[in-house]
Design a protein around this motif. Structure first.
Motif, short mmCIF file in Angstrom:
data_model
loop_
_atom_site.label_atom_id
_atom_site.label_comp_id
_atom_site.label_asym_id
_atom_site.label_seq_id
_atom_site.Cartn_x
_atom_site.Cartn_y
_atom_site.Cartn_z
N ASP A 515 -26.48 -25.60 -16.44
CA ASP A 515 -25.70 -25.07 -15.33
C ASP A 515 -26.10 -25.67 -13.99
O ASP A 515 -25.36 -25.53 -13.01
N GLU A 516 -27.25 -26.28 -13.92
CA GLU A 516 -27.70 -26.87 -12.66
C GLU A 516 -27.05 -28.24 -12.48
O GLU A 516 -26.94 -29.01 -13.43
N ILE A 517 -26.66 -28.50 -11.27
CA ILE A 517 -26.07 -29.79 -10.94
C ILE A 517 -26.83 -30.40 -9.77
O ILE A 517 -27.41 -29.68 -8.94
N GLU A 518 -26.81 -31.70 -9.69
CA GLU A 518 -27.49 -32.44 -8.62
C GLU A 518 -26.45 -33.30 -7.92
O GLU A 518 -25.77 -34.10 -8.56
N MET A 519 -26.34 -33.11 -6.63
CA MET A 519 -25.33 -33.82 -5.84
C MET A 519 -25.99 -34.85 -4.93
O MET A 519 -27.15 -34.69 -4.52
N HIS A 520 -25.22 -35.86 -4.63
CA HIS A 520 -25.69 -36.90 -3.74
C HIS A 520 -25.78 -36.36 -2.32
O HIS A 520 -24.96 -35.52 -1.92
N PRO A 521 -26.73 -36.81 -1.54
CA PRO A 521 -26.84 -36.28 -0.16
C PRO A 521 -25.60 -36.52 0.69
O PRO A 521 -25.33 -35.76 1.62
N SER A 522 -24.81 -37.53 0.37
CA SER A 522 -23.62 -37.81 1.17
C SER A 522 -22.42 -36.94 0.78
O SER A 522 -21.40 -36.99 1.45
N VAL A 523 -22.55 -36.13 -0.30
CA VAL A 523 -21.45 -35.30 -0.76
C VAL A 523 -21.67 -33.88 -0.23
O VAL A 523 -22.76 -33.33 -0.34
N LEU A 524 -20.63 -33.33 0.38
CA LEU A 524 -20.71 -31.97 0.91
C LEU A 524 -20.58 -30.96 -0.24
O LEU A 524 -19.69 -31.07 -1.10
N ALA A 525 -21.46 -29.98 -0.23
CA ALA A 525 -21.45 -28.99 -1.31
C ALA A 525 -20.21 -28.11 -1.24
O ALA A 525 -19.66 -27.72 -2.27
N ARG A 526 -19.72 -27.81 -0.03
CA ARG A 526 -18.55 -26.94 0.08
C ARG A 526 -17.28 -27.64 -0.40
O ARG A 526 -16.33 -26.98 -0.82
N GLU A 527 -17.26 -28.96 -0.36
CA GLU A 527 -16.11 -29.68 -0.91
C GLU A 527 -16.27 -29.90 -2.42
O GLU A 527 -15.29 -29.84 -3.16
N ARG A 528 -17.50 -30.14 -2.85
CA ARG A 528 -17.74 -30.36 -4.27
C ARG A 528 -17.55 -29.07 -5.07
O ARG A 528 -17.05 -29.09 -6.21
N LEU A 529 -17.93 -27.92 -4.51
CA LEU A 529 -17.85 -26.64 -5.20
C LEU A 529 -16.74 -25.77 -4.66
O LEU A 529 -16.83 -24.55 -4.65
N SER A 530 -15.66 -26.41 -4.19
CA SER A 530 -14.58 -25.62 -3.59
C SER A 530 -13.83 -24.80 -4.63
O SER A 530 -13.26 -23.75 -4.30
N ARG A 531 -13.80 -25.23 -5.89
CA ARG A 531 -13.08 -24.50 -6.94
C ARG A 531 -13.92 -23.40 -7.58
O ARG A 531 -13.43 -22.69 -8.44
N TYR A 532 -15.16 -23.28 -7.16
CA TYR A 532 -16.03 -22.26 -7.74
C TYR A 532 -16.14 -21.08 -6.78
O TYR A 532 -15.99 -21.22 -5.57
N ARG A 533 -16.42 -19.92 -7.34
CA ARG A 533 -16.59 -18.71 -6.56
C ARG A 533 -17.89 -18.04 -6.96
O ARG A 533 -18.27 -18.04 -8.14
N GLY A 534 -18.58 -17.47 -6.00
CA GLY A 534 -19.85 -16.80 -6.26
C GLY A 534 -19.69 -15.30 -6.26
O GLY A 534 -19.01 -14.72 -5.41
N LEU A 535 -20.29 -14.64 -7.22
CA LEU A 535 -20.26 -13.19 -7.33
C LEU A 535 -21.68 -12.69 -7.46
O LEU A 535 -22.49 -13.25 -8.19
N ARG A 536 -21.96 -11.61 -6.76
CA ARG A 536 -23.29 -11.02 -6.88
C ARG A 536 -23.49 -10.39 -8.26
O ARG A 536 -24.58 -10.41 -8.80
#
Length: 626
Positions: A515-536
């Motif tokens: 489940d863990e992913i590693e993104m490049h520093p030049s990639v914005l997390a909010r654009e890369r994970l825009s289709r995901y939603r977080g729930l407590r």
């Protein structure tokens, strides 16, 4: 002299036990009054262990510390006896209900699956040995099950001889009341035997027995008990509750095995007993029921087991698939009855089929998805163009971070020093900036920025710093040069091995935590994970499903929705308890629309040794859901 003068008390008693003392009286030195049992330090009722043992399985109806009258004590004793009597009656009813399926001349046979675990084991020879121990000389058919009537116990046993094949063993043990494993001395079950045991145990297994074939061939004879102990240690690794390994070469042990098969109540399998099931004894294809050139009707004959069989439910036949029931007919075997005139007559079948149950309008269909006309109305009414647009923010419990409405950066505070950039303003939280004090409010201009052209305060004076003496060493403005050491070839090899090891470790961590992913520093997390939603919490947090409508599959709305799985499962299980054909009756299940290709598959010689089973499904059990 001391004795004559009467000074007896001054003489120490140092005589041995039983020694003669002349005219002295026989006096016991240790008086019985000194043997007093002292009260223990703790009361017996104060320990936790004793209280736990005392109250195990008991419900206290009186408050703690209240004394019971003699009438209450007698009444509690009567209540305990009544409770024990009720438990015996309940247990007797359960045993009678469990064995009523096998009772009587027309009772269901006890299904016994004989599974060989070694190469030299022969299931047919083992069945012959068991029959010889009870003087049964029934000829064995060529292939398939073998039904034997045990007159001594008034029971019928249906043997299912198997080979070392995984699929056929699973199909037979799925409907077996008893499973008999065959071992051979001097041979290891191997990987194939271990796979058979683990697969059968994983799908669920009823009562288990183990027998040794060819034990008399072990020489010398004194090694036979050692072989039995070795085989028992092997089989108890999988079934720890197994008490004994029986020998097929002993008629006495074979008779004991037959007694266990005829008198023991099968414990069954949990998932199997919630449904109606049967071992198919005969398959009859009816050409008159052909509805098309590639489908026909088929009748499956067998004894109903488990719960009541209903015509409205679907039936899963082996690996054939799911089918609808056309009708359920009676297939009882002819029985002999004794009339008043003591004349033996046999009931003859006049050719008429007795229909036991027919399906009605509530029969389950074969569709795994809901029809198009019964989909959700709110989804159909909302066109795709009016679907909520995809937001690039991160949703966490109805709170959007970096949403497009408020901008990607947080709001700037009202009071900022003059010349503060957008990046620096992100570090000021509202009006809580401590860069300036409340005294600086008089020097704020109209635009809200702090003016830097304020006059110096009176106490501000120039600070004179002491310069270092010329004699002191000062740091050089040029960096110190470093010598370049070229690594040796051995060091490069070690560094390459360390790099490859680190890559292997990182790959293993990726497999361990997918489940863990590693993104490049030049990639914005909010654009890369825009289709995901977080729930407590997946249980309590609200889930806005309207955002996922554009990304849902085509048939997602046709899936079965179950709001409460436990309640739905309990309702379906309770529904199977009422109605249907009672267990223990021999019936013929007529199915419709069965492909004719299965007819040639079932009549193939390779499928004769593979038993055919039929299971009745619960309501909605065949439908797809999320």
């Amino acid at each position: 002299t001391a004795i004559r003068s009467g000074k007896l008390a001054t003489i120490p008693f140092r005589f041995k036990a039983g020694a003669a003392m002349g005219s002295l009286p026989d006096v016991h030195h240790h008086r019985s009054t000194t043997k007093v049992s002292h009260k223990p330090f703790k009361s017996r009722h104060s320990t936790k262990g004793f209280i736990k043992e005392l109250t195990k399985g008991k419900i206290e109806r009186h408050e703690k510390g209240s004394r019971k009258t003699p009438h209450q004590q007698v009444l509690s004793k009567i209540e305990r006896r009544n409770q024990a009597k009720q438990l015996r009656q309940v247990k007797h009813r359960e045993n009678s209900k469990a064995t009523s399926v096998f009772a009587g001349p027309t009772g269901a046979p006890r299904i016994v699956a004989v599974v060989p675990l070694c190469e030299d084991c022969d299931a047919n020879a083992a069945i012959r040995k068991l029959n010889q121990s009870v003087d049964s000389d029934i000829e064995m058919p060529g292939e398939g099950p073998w039904k034997v009537k045990i007159e001594r116990f008034g029971q019928s046993i249906l043997y299912v001889p198997l080979k070392r094949e995984l699929v056929s063993a699973l199909n037979a043990c799925r409907v077996a009341d008893f499973v008999v494993f065959l071992l051979y001395p001097g041979q290891d079950a191997g990987q194939e035997g271990d796979q058979l045991i683990r697969a059968i145990e994983s799908q669920g297994i009823s009562n288990v027995l183990t027998m040794v074939q060819g034990l008399d061939a072990v020489r010398p004879a004194k090694k036979q008990p050692q072989v039995v102990v070795s085989l028992k240690s092997y089989i108890t690794h999988f079934f720890p509750t197994l008490e004994k390994v029986h020998s097929l070469d002993s008629d006495r042990e074979c008779a004991n095995v037959i007694r266990s098969l005829c008198t023991t109540i099968p414990k069954g399998i949990v998932w199997r007993e919630d449904r109606s099931w049967m071992l198919v004894e005969n398959v009859q294809w009816s050409e008159s029921l052909v509805e098309s050139h590639d489908h026909a009707g088929v009748a499956l004959t067998g004894v109903v087991r488990g719960k009541g069989l209903k015509a409205n439910r679907l039936v899963q036949v082996g690996d054939w698939g799911y089918f609808q029931i056309e009708k359920i007919a009676d297939a009882s075997l002819p029985t002999s009855k004794k009339r008043k005139a003591e004349e033996m007559t046999v009931d003859t079948d006049d050719g008429a089929i007795k229909i036991l149950e027919m399906p009605d309008e509530g029969q389950n269909d074969l569709d795994e998805l809901a029809p198009y006309d019964e989909t959700m109305h709110d989804v159909d009414e909302v066109p795709t163009s009016e679907m909520p647009s995809e937001r690039k923010g991160v949703l966490l419990d109805d709170h959007h971070y970096y949403s497009d409405e408020g901008g990607s950066m947080p709001l700037q505070p009202k009071k900022l020093p003059k010349g503060t950039s957008n990046y620096q303003s992100a570090w000021f939280l509202g009006d809580m900036s401590d860069t300036y004090s409340s005294a600086d409010e008089d020097h704020i201009d109209d635009e809200g920025d702090l003016s830097m052209e304020t006059p110096p305060l009176v106490q501000d004076e120039p600070i004179i710093t002491a310069e270092p003496d010329p004699t002191e060493a000062t740091p050089s403005e040029y960096p110190q040069s470093e010598a370049f050491n070229e690594p040796s070839l051995l060091d490069e090899v070690h560094e390459l091995e360390a790099y490859r090891t680190s890559r292997k470790v990182s790959a293993a961590e990726d497999r361990e935590y997918p489940d863990e992913i590693e993104m490049h520093p030049s990639v914005l997390a909010r654009e890369r994970l825009s289709r995901y939603r977080g729930l407590r919490s997946l249980k309590t947090s609200p889930w806005d499903t309207t955002e996922d409508k554009p990304h849902e599959p085509q048939d997602y709305d046709r899936l079965l929705r179950i709001p409460d799985y436990r309640s739905a499962r309990k309702h379906a299980a309770n529904e199977a308890l009422v109605g249907g054909i009672a267990p223990g009756r021999r019936v013929a299940i007529h199915l419709r629309n069965v492909p004719l290709s299965l007819r040639h598959q079932h009549q193939a010689p390779s499928s004769l040794s593979n038993p055919l089973t039929a299971f009745s499904l619960l309501r909605h059990e065949h439908k797809r859901t999320v």
